[in-house]
Design a protein around this motif. Structure first.
Motif, PDB file in Angstrom:
ATOM      1  N   PRO A 109      -1.556   1.633   0.939  1.00  0.00           N
ATOM      2  CA  PRO A 109      -1.374   2.404   2.177  1.00  0.00           C
ATOM      3  C   PRO A 109      -1.832   3.852   2.051  1.00  0.00           C
ATOM      4  O   PRO A 109      -2.223   4.461   3.028  1.00  0.00           O
ATOM      5  CB  PRO A 109       0.135   2.335   2.426  1.00  0.00           C
ATOM      6  CG  PRO A 109       0.599   1.143   1.669  1.00  0.00           C
ATOM      7  CD  PRO A 109      -0.312   1.024   0.475  1.00  0.00           C
ATOM      8  N   SER A 167       1.030  -6.984  10.344  1.00  0.00           N
ATOM      9  CA  SER A 167       2.420  -6.922  10.794  1.00  0.00           C
ATOM     10  C   SER A 167       2.792  -5.453  10.943  1.00  0.00           C
ATOM     11  O   SER A 167       1.987  -4.572  10.671  1.00  0.00           O
ATOM     12  CB  SER A 167       3.343  -7.606   9.787  1.00  0.00           C
ATOM     13  OG  SER A 167       3.374  -6.851   8.592  1.00  0.00           O
ATOM     14  N   ASP A 168       4.036  -5.179  11.347  1.00  0.00           N
ATOM     15  CA  ASP A 168       4.484  -3.785  11.420  1.00  0.00           C
ATOM     16  C   ASP A 168       4.393  -3.104  10.063  1.00  0.00           C
ATOM     17  O   ASP A 168       4.115  -1.921   9.966  1.00  0.00           O
ATOM     18  CB  ASP A 168       5.920  -3.706  11.935  1.00  0.00           C
ATOM     19  CG  ASP A 168       6.014  -4.024  13.423  1.00  0.00           C
ATOM     20  OD1 ASP A 168       4.964  -3.976  14.108  1.00  0.00           O
ATOM     21  OD2 ASP A 168       7.125  -4.314  13.905  1.00  0.00           O
ATOM     22  N   ALA A 169       4.620  -3.867   8.998  1.00  0.00           N
ATOM     23  CA  ALA A 169       4.554  -3.308   7.645  1.00  0.00           C
ATOM     24  C   ALA A 169       3.131  -3.264   7.112  1.00  0.00           C
ATOM     25  O   ALA A 169       2.865  -2.583   6.123  1.00  0.00           O
ATOM     26  CB  ALA A 169       5.430  -4.135   6.704  1.00  0.00           C
ATOM     27  N   ASN A 170       2.211  -3.996   7.742  1.00  0.00           N
ATOM     28  CA  ASN A 170       0.826  -4.063   7.278  1.00  0.00           C
ATOM     29  C   ASN A 170      -0.111  -3.981   8.493  1.00  0.00           C
ATOM     30  O   ASN A 170      -0.774  -4.944   8.844  1.00  0.00           O
ATOM     31  CB  ASN A 170       0.594  -5.372   6.504  1.00  0.00           C
ATOM     32  CG  ASN A 170      -0.772  -5.419   5.875  1.00  0.00           C
ATOM     33  OD1 ASN A 170      -1.355  -4.393   5.556  1.00  0.00           O
ATOM     34  ND2 ASN A 170      -1.300  -6.614   5.698  1.00  0.00           N
TER      35      ASN A 170
END
Length: 65
Positions: free
Chosen positions: A12, A46-49
């Motif tokens: 990230p 996703s929200d995390a990715n």
């Protein structure tokens, strides 16, 4: 001919909020295609990715003559 190539990284911290490139030297009379290729590594989005790419092209005709 690539203007820039960033090797894929699965981190990230590699996220880049924006850069500017002067592409005038690549342009020719007539049609020019500007292609952006982006990948999302590390599993499904996703929200995390999250995944995404945005681009803006400013054209000043006087600078192309």
């Amino acid at each position: 001919m690539p203007v820039v190539y960033d090797a894929p990284q699965n981190t990230p911290s590699f996220y880049n909020t924006g850069r500017t490139f002067d592409v005038r030297r690549f342009l020719r009379r007539g049609r020019n295609d500007i292609v952006i290729i982006a990948f999302n590594f590390g599993g499904p989005r996703s929200d995390a990715n999250p995944a995404g790419v945005a681009a803006r092209l400013d054209i000043r005709l006087s600078s192309l003559q």
